[in-house]
Scaffold this motif. Structure first.
Motif, PDB file in Angstrom:
ATOM      1  N   TYR A 190      -1.007 -14.201  -7.078  1.00 34.90           N
ATOM      2  CA  TYR A 190      -2.228 -13.818  -6.381  1.00 34.90           C
ATOM      3  C   TYR A 190      -3.207 -13.708  -7.497  1.00 34.90           C
ATOM      4  CZ  TYR A 190       1.691 -12.732  -3.005  1.00 34.90           C
ATOM      5  OH  TYR A 190       2.663 -12.961  -2.301  1.00 34.90           O
ATOM      6  N   ASN A 191      -3.393 -14.558  -8.396  1.00 35.71           N
ATOM      7  CA  ASN A 191      -4.379 -14.211  -9.516  1.00 35.71           C
ATOM      8  C   ASN A 191      -5.521 -14.940  -9.232  1.00 35.71           C
ATOM      9  OD1 ASN A 191      -2.623 -13.079 -11.589  1.00 35.71           O
ATOM     10  ND2 ASN A 191      -2.111 -14.930 -12.574  1.00 35.71           N
ATOM     11  N   ASN A 192      -5.605 -16.023  -7.947  1.00 41.15           N
ATOM     12  CA  ASN A 192      -6.748 -16.704  -7.873  1.00 41.15           C
ATOM     13  C   ASN A 192      -7.626 -15.882  -6.618  1.00 41.15           C
ATOM     14  OD1 ASN A 192      -6.424 -18.349  -9.859  1.00 41.15           O
ATOM     15  ND2 ASN A 192      -5.170 -19.679  -8.238  1.00 41.15           N
ATOM     16  N   TYR A 193      -7.457 -14.765  -6.466  1.00 39.12           N
ATOM     17  CA  TYR A 193      -8.154 -13.888  -5.386  1.00 39.12           C
ATOM     18  C   TYR A 193      -8.979 -13.032  -5.957  1.00 39.12           C
ATOM     19  CZ  TYR A 193      -4.742 -15.988  -1.875  1.00 39.12           C
ATOM     20  OH  TYR A 193      -4.244 -16.406  -1.363  1.00 39.12           O
ATOM     21  N   LYS A 194      -9.989 -12.513  -5.246  1.00 38.08           N
ATOM     22  CA  LYS A 194     -11.104 -11.559  -5.851  1.00 38.08           C
ATOM     23  C   LYS A 194     -10.239 -10.057  -5.546  1.00 38.08           C
ATOM     24  CE  LYS A 194     -14.981 -14.378  -4.176  1.00 38.08           C
ATOM     25  NZ  LYS A 194     -15.642 -14.601  -3.486  1.00 38.08           N
ATOM     26  N   GLY A 195      -9.184  -9.997  -5.021  1.00 36.69           N
ATOM     27  CA  GLY A 195      -8.586  -8.600  -4.933  1.00 36.69           C
ATOM     28  C   GLY A 195      -7.254  -8.785  -4.316  1.00 36.69           C
ATOM     29  N   ILE A 196      -6.423  -7.651  -4.223  1.00 38.15           N
ATOM     30  CA  ILE A 196      -5.139  -7.771  -3.694  1.00 38.15           C
ATOM     31  C   ILE A 196      -5.146  -6.437  -2.938  1.00 38.15           C
ATOM     32  CG2 ILE A 196      -2.668  -7.818  -4.236  1.00 38.15           C
ATOM     33  CD1 ILE A 196      -3.274  -9.222  -6.837  1.00 38.15           C
ATOM     34  N   LEU A 197      -4.524  -6.698  -1.626  1.00 40.61           N
ATOM     35  CA  LEU A 197      -4.115  -5.608  -0.740  1.00 40.61           C
ATOM     36  C   LEU A 197      -2.774  -5.672  -0.473  1.00 40.61           C
ATOM     37  CD1 LEU A 197      -4.803  -3.398   1.040  1.00 40.61           C
ATOM     38  CD2 LEU A 197      -5.494  -4.925   2.973  1.00 40.61           C
ATOM     39  N   ILE A 198      -2.088  -4.447  -1.193  1.00 44.29           N
ATOM     40  CA  ILE A 198      -0.517  -4.160  -0.903  1.00 44.29           C
ATOM     41  C   ILE A 198      -0.383  -3.393   0.163  1.00 44.29           C
ATOM     42  CG2 ILE A 198       1.597  -3.765  -1.985  1.00 44.29           C
ATOM     43  CD1 ILE A 198       0.581  -5.172  -4.651  1.00 44.29           C
ATOM     44  N   ILE A 199       0.295  -3.499   0.896  1.00 43.63           N
ATOM     45  CA  ILE A 199       0.535  -2.586   2.173  1.00 43.63           C
ATOM     46  C   ILE A 199       2.128  -2.396   2.441  1.00 43.63           C
ATOM     47  CG2 ILE A 199       0.286  -1.920   4.699  1.00 43.63           C
ATOM     48  CD1 ILE A 199      -2.065  -3.982   4.512  1.00 43.63           C
ATOM     49  N   PHE A 200       2.730  -0.980   2.027  1.00 44.48           N
ATOM     50  CA  PHE A 200       4.065  -0.915   2.303  1.00 44.48           C
ATOM     51  C   PHE A 200       4.235  -0.505   3.683  1.00 44.48           C
ATOM     52  CE2 PHE A 200       3.582  -0.366  -2.279  1.00 44.48           C
ATOM     53  CZ  PHE A 200       4.572  -0.872  -2.861  1.00 44.48           C
ATOM     54  N   MET A 201       5.036  -1.453   4.392  1.00 40.78           N
ATOM     55  CA  MET A 201       5.208  -1.274   5.821  1.00 40.78           C
ATOM     56  C   MET A 201       6.455  -1.452   6.294  1.00 40.78           C
ATOM     57  SD  MET A 201       3.047  -5.042   6.479  1.00 40.78           S
ATOM     58  CE  MET A 201       3.763  -5.335   8.179  1.00 40.78           C
ATOM     59  N   CYS A 202       6.837  -1.620   7.731  1.00 37.15           N
ATOM     60  CA  CYS A 202       8.037  -1.736   7.842  1.00 37.15           C
ATOM     61  C   CYS A 202       8.018  -2.476   9.411  1.00 37.15           C
ATOM     62  CB  CYS A 202       8.961  -0.902   8.061  1.00 37.15           C
ATOM     63  SG  CYS A 202       8.652   0.560   9.029  1.00 37.15           S
ATOM     64  N   ASN A 203       9.192  -2.428  10.263  1.00 36.22           N
ATOM     65  CA  ASN A 203       8.952  -3.211  11.501  1.00 36.22           C
ATOM     66  C   ASN A 203       9.191  -2.109  12.584  1.00 36.22           C
ATOM     67  OD1 ASN A 203       9.258  -5.703  10.104  1.00 36.22           O
ATOM     68  ND2 ASN A 203      11.521  -5.662  10.463  1.00 36.22           N
ATOM     69  N   THR A 251       4.789   4.409   5.765  1.00 36.99           N
ATOM     70  CA  THR A 251       4.251   3.330   6.351  1.00 36.99           C
ATOM     71  C   THR A 251       3.549   3.720   7.263  1.00 36.99           C
ATOM     72  OG1 THR A 251       6.366   3.418   7.866  1.00 36.99           O
ATOM     73  CG2 THR A 251       6.685   2.275   5.622  1.00 36.99           C
ATOM     74  N   PRO A 252       2.356   2.899   7.485  1.00 35.92           N
ATOM     75  CA  PRO A 252       1.568   2.028   6.243  1.00 35.92           C
ATOM     76  C   PRO A 252       1.241   2.889   5.126  1.00 35.92           C
ATOM     77  CG  PRO A 252      -0.098   2.189   7.965  1.00 35.92           C
ATOM     78  CD  PRO A 252       1.456   2.885   8.605  1.00 35.92           C
ATOM     79  N   ASP A 253       1.443   2.423   3.855  1.00 35.67           N
ATOM     80  CA  ASP A 253       0.844   2.961   2.628  1.00 35.67           C
ATOM     81  C   ASP A 253      -0.010   1.895   1.879  1.00 35.67           C
ATOM     82  OD1 ASP A 253      -0.036   4.754   0.719  1.00 35.67           O
ATOM     83  OD2 ASP A 253       2.151   5.506   0.297  1.00 35.67           O
ATOM     84  N   PRO A 254      -1.211   1.625   2.211  1.00 34.27           N
ATOM     85  CA  PRO A 254      -1.993   0.590   1.489  1.00 34.27           C
ATOM     86  C   PRO A 254      -2.627   0.781   0.170  1.00 34.27           C
ATOM     87  CG  PRO A 254      -2.845   1.034   3.828  1.00 34.27           C
ATOM     88  CD  PRO A 254      -1.991   2.123   3.328  1.00 34.27           C
ATOM     89  N   PHE A 255      -2.540  -0.131  -0.801  1.00 34.27           N
ATOM     90  CA  PHE A 255      -3.617  -0.206  -2.137  1.00 34.27           C
ATOM     91  C   PHE A 255      -4.212  -1.460  -2.237  1.00 34.27           C
ATOM     92  CE2 PHE A 255       0.694   2.135  -2.216  1.00 34.27           C
ATOM     93  CZ  PHE A 255       0.547   3.114  -3.121  1.00 34.27           C
ATOM     94  N   LEU A 256      -5.484  -1.105  -2.552  1.00 34.08           N
ATOM     95  CA  LEU A 256      -6.377  -2.183  -2.651  1.00 34.08           C
ATOM     96  C   LEU A 256      -6.829  -2.447  -4.184  1.00 34.08           C
ATOM     97  CD1 LEU A 256      -8.405  -4.554  -1.524  1.00 34.08           C
ATOM     98  CD2 LEU A 256      -9.993  -2.498  -1.350  1.00 34.08           C
ATOM     99  N   PHE A 257      -6.537  -3.542  -4.800  1.00 38.74           N
ATOM    100  CA  PHE A 257      -6.810  -3.791  -6.146  1.00 38.74           C
ATOM    101  C   PHE A 257      -7.964  -4.708  -6.390  1.00 38.74           C
ATOM    102  CE2 PHE A 257      -2.453  -2.428  -5.731  1.00 38.74           C
ATOM    103  CZ  PHE A 257      -2.270  -1.458  -6.825  1.00 38.74           C
ATOM    104  N   ASN A 258      -8.854  -4.605  -7.468  1.00 37.67           N
ATOM    105  CA  ASN A 258      -9.747  -5.979  -7.819  1.00 37.67           C
ATOM    106  C   ASN A 258      -8.860  -6.550  -8.274  1.00 37.67           C
ATOM    107  OD1 ASN A 258      -9.262  -5.009 -10.425  1.00 37.67           O
ATOM    108  ND2 ASN A 258     -11.112  -3.803 -10.453  1.00 37.67           N
TER     109      ASN A 258
END
Length: 184
Positions: free
Chosen positions: A34-47, A121-128
């Motif tokens: 995911y290096n070519n993005y302006k940021g990364i959003l990781i969301i810990f989630m489930c069904n 869940t959900p537990d979101p993390f936003l990175f630059n």
């Protein structure tokens, strides 16, 4: 159902812990994908979590509005032995039924959830783009499954990130079901 609020383990500015996880596309995914993005959003989630189910439209809206600039990754760390509705096959089915277009990965060992300090869940993390944490917290202000969102917290914070503005409140806890940890 154990209800938890997200906790602080990673602090603002901390670098996203790396991972190599299997996606529902049957391919391995790592953070460097995911290096070519302006940021990364990781969301810990489930069904199966009613708090995640209530966010399906919000998750799809996030991807639709931000997915070209921000990599969006769902990670399921739940114990699928005790919670078969969170199995890998069920993840594939859920993604298909709910129209998820973002990467949905399984964290079978639960090591990634522990590295991030994910609790619920959900537990979101936003990175630059440098993979530094800029926001950890809620998707919107609908804190119970039946609540109606009146503020789109994550979209507003992504817009700030993309426009170079500072995110003033870098931790605004999400609420949801506890991650279903394996017995040690």
């Amino acid at each position: 159902m154990v209800l938890l609020e997200s906790q602080i383990k990673l602090k603002t500015g901390d670098i996203a812990p790396d991972f190599e996880l299997m996606g529902i596309d049957d391919k391995k995914h790592s953070l460097s994908d995911y290096n070519n993005y302006k940021g990364i959003l990781i969301i810990f989630m489930c069904n199966h979590c009613p708090y995640v189910k209530a966010k399906v439209d919000a998750l799809n809206e996030l991807y639709e509005k931000c997915g070209k600039d921000i990599a969006m990754i769902g990670i399921n760390s739940n114990d699928s032995t005790d919670y078969p509705e969170d199995s890998f096959d069920a993840m594939k089915q859920t993604a298909k039924e709910k129209g998820f277009e973002f990467d949905y990965l399984v964290d079978e060992t639960q090591e990634v959830a522990r590295k991030y300090g994910a609790m619920c869940t959900p537990d979101p993390f936003l990175f630059n783009a440098q993979k530094e944490l800029v926001f950890h917290g809620k998707i919107d202000n609908a804190m119970k499954p039946d609540d109606e969102a009146t503020e789109k917290t994550m979209i507003a914070n992504i817009e700030k990130l993309l426009s170079g503005k500072k995110i003033e409140k870098d931790f605004d806890p999400s609420i949801g079901c506890s991650i279903k940890w394996k017995e040690n």
